[in-house]
Design a protein around this motif. Sequence first.
Motif, PDB file in Angstrom:
ATOM      1  N   VAL A   1       0.855  -1.204   0.000  1.00 42.09           N
ATOM      2  CA  VAL A   1       0.000   0.000   0.000  1.00 42.09           C
ATOM      3  C   VAL A   1       0.888   1.250   0.000  1.00 42.09           C
ATOM      4  O   VAL A   1       0.614   2.220  -0.712  1.00 42.09           O
ATOM      5  N   SER A   2       1.976   1.234   0.781  1.00 48.16           N
ATOM      6  CA  SER A   2       2.909   2.400   0.777  1.00 48.16           C
ATOM      7  C   SER A   2       3.502   2.604  -0.611  1.00 48.16           C
ATOM      8  O   SER A   2       3.665   3.734  -1.068  1.00 48.16           O
TER       9      SER A   2
ATOM     10  N   SER B   1      -6.108   9.743  -0.129  1.00 51.27           N
ATOM     11  CA  SER B   1      -6.683   9.748   1.229  1.00 51.27           C
ATOM     12  C   SER B   1      -7.095   8.334   1.652  1.00 51.27           C
ATOM     13  O   SER B   1      -6.954   7.965   2.815  1.00 51.27           O
ATOM     14  N   GLU B   2      -7.582   7.511   0.707  1.00 56.66           N
ATOM     15  CA  GLU B   2      -7.922   6.112   1.053  1.00 56.66           C
ATOM     16  C   GLU B   2      -6.657   5.335   1.430  1.00 56.66           C
ATOM     17  O   GLU B   2      -6.641   4.560   2.380  1.00 56.66           O
TER      18      GLU B   2
ATOM     19  N   LEU C   1      -2.874   3.333   5.872  1.00 59.45           N
ATOM     20  CA  LEU C   1      -1.532   3.427   6.466  1.00 59.45           C
ATOM     21  C   LEU C   1      -1.581   3.987   7.888  1.00 59.45           C
ATOM     22  O   LEU C   1      -0.671   3.757   8.679  1.00 59.45           O
ATOM     23  N   ALA C   2      -2.670   4.701   8.238  1.00 59.85           N
ATOM     24  CA  ALA C   2      -2.795   5.264   9.591  1.00 59.85           C
ATOM     25  C   ALA C   2      -3.320   4.237  10.604  1.00 59.85           C
ATOM     26  O   ALA C   2      -3.331   4.500  11.805  1.00 59.85           O
TER      27      ALA C   2
ATOM     28  N   PRO D   1     -15.112  -1.438   3.827  1.00 60.20           N
ATOM     29  CA  PRO D   1     -14.524  -0.109   4.062  1.00 60.20           C
ATOM     30  C   PRO D   1     -13.394  -0.256   5.082  1.00 60.20           C
ATOM     31  O   PRO D   1     -13.435  -1.159   5.935  1.00 60.20           O
ATOM     32  N   ILE D   2     -12.394   0.599   4.996  1.00 64.95           N
ATOM     33  CA  ILE D   2     -11.245   0.505   5.914  1.00 64.95           C
ATOM     34  C   ILE D   2     -11.711   0.635   7.372  1.00 64.95           C
ATOM     35  O   ILE D   2     -11.182  -0.003   8.283  1.00 64.95           O
TER      36      ILE D   2
END
Length: 351
Positions: free
Chosen positions: A231-232, A274-275, A280-281, A302-303
Amino acid sequence: MYEQGVIRPPSEAQSLLIRVTRNCPWNQCIFCPAYKGVKFSRRTVEEVKQDIDNMEKEYASYKNTIKSAFLQDADSLVLKTEDILEIIDYTKQKFPGLERITTYARATTLKRKTVEELQQLCKAGLTRIHVGMESGSEKVLKMIRKGITPEDIVEGGKKVVEAGMSLSEYIMPGVGGRTMSSENAIETARLLNQIKPDFIRVRTFAMHPMSPMRKLVEDGTFVTMNDAEIVSEIRLLVETLDEMHTYFSCGDFSLNLLMQVDGYLDEKKAYMLSELDKFLALTPEQQKAYALIRRSSYMQYPIEAVQNEELMRKILPEIEKLEKDDPEGFHKYIETLKSYQLPQPQTDEWK
Ligand code: SF4
């Protein structure tokens, strides 16, 4: 009876599949199972026409409702342009409802065609080309034995765009492994910014158990990446891509963890970033929990799903179990789940 090849892009799921060559003329990419152990051959125009006749008979009751056709297998444009034109023309006569004909092509093959030839093909009805770019990094391309250079990718891609055809470039985050992750993202974005294709289709890397890449893992040359690392990498790629009118798609391939990262770069780049940032947060436990629920089914979530404490109470013991005897146990389990979604080689001969 008519022949069909083993793969086609997901966007061609409804298309008539017309096999104009068999298998892949290169067939050396070390990550790709599709044609290992089977030989490439060209089919004659007469053979292909016979297949089209047989398909016309089989689909007689609804042939006018068929809107698209895909020419198989891996690199159809190796055929002479005049032969492809004859096949396209014959297909359109037999299936008059066709609105779109597309195919796969390698960058080196596109480079050998002139823009005029591509324009002729486009005018005849071949309006979209799907290209497996995988990476823009010269080092990564060499490691995976793709047999193409960054220059081939740009030259071949630009010719397709210049000819007025629609271009889909397929890229593979994670294929450079941990050590070449940043280079893979930045170099891939650098080439795509030059080509400006219509579509960038993301194909998150997964390793087939029979792949020779296993040896690179064993000797430490290749370090596989976990979902958060990939993802990064995708975040760096999206950040480096220009806000051009190109559709960036994670949504058509379930090996991509965040399938909602999908849209035109000139409209939705901020939303896509932003997704990616939202994922990542998350805490490392929440990231693993999300990866586990996403990879255990074809459902999209959804995350925010992993901010539900009850769900986390159910999932965390499963993660602990996988890591009990081996700190890498969870990562290995996810790798296995991902590999189930890859095509299988047609024989056991993958050396
Ligand atoms: S990735 Fe494409 S070019 Fe490489 S072996 Fe597979 S089909 Fe052939």
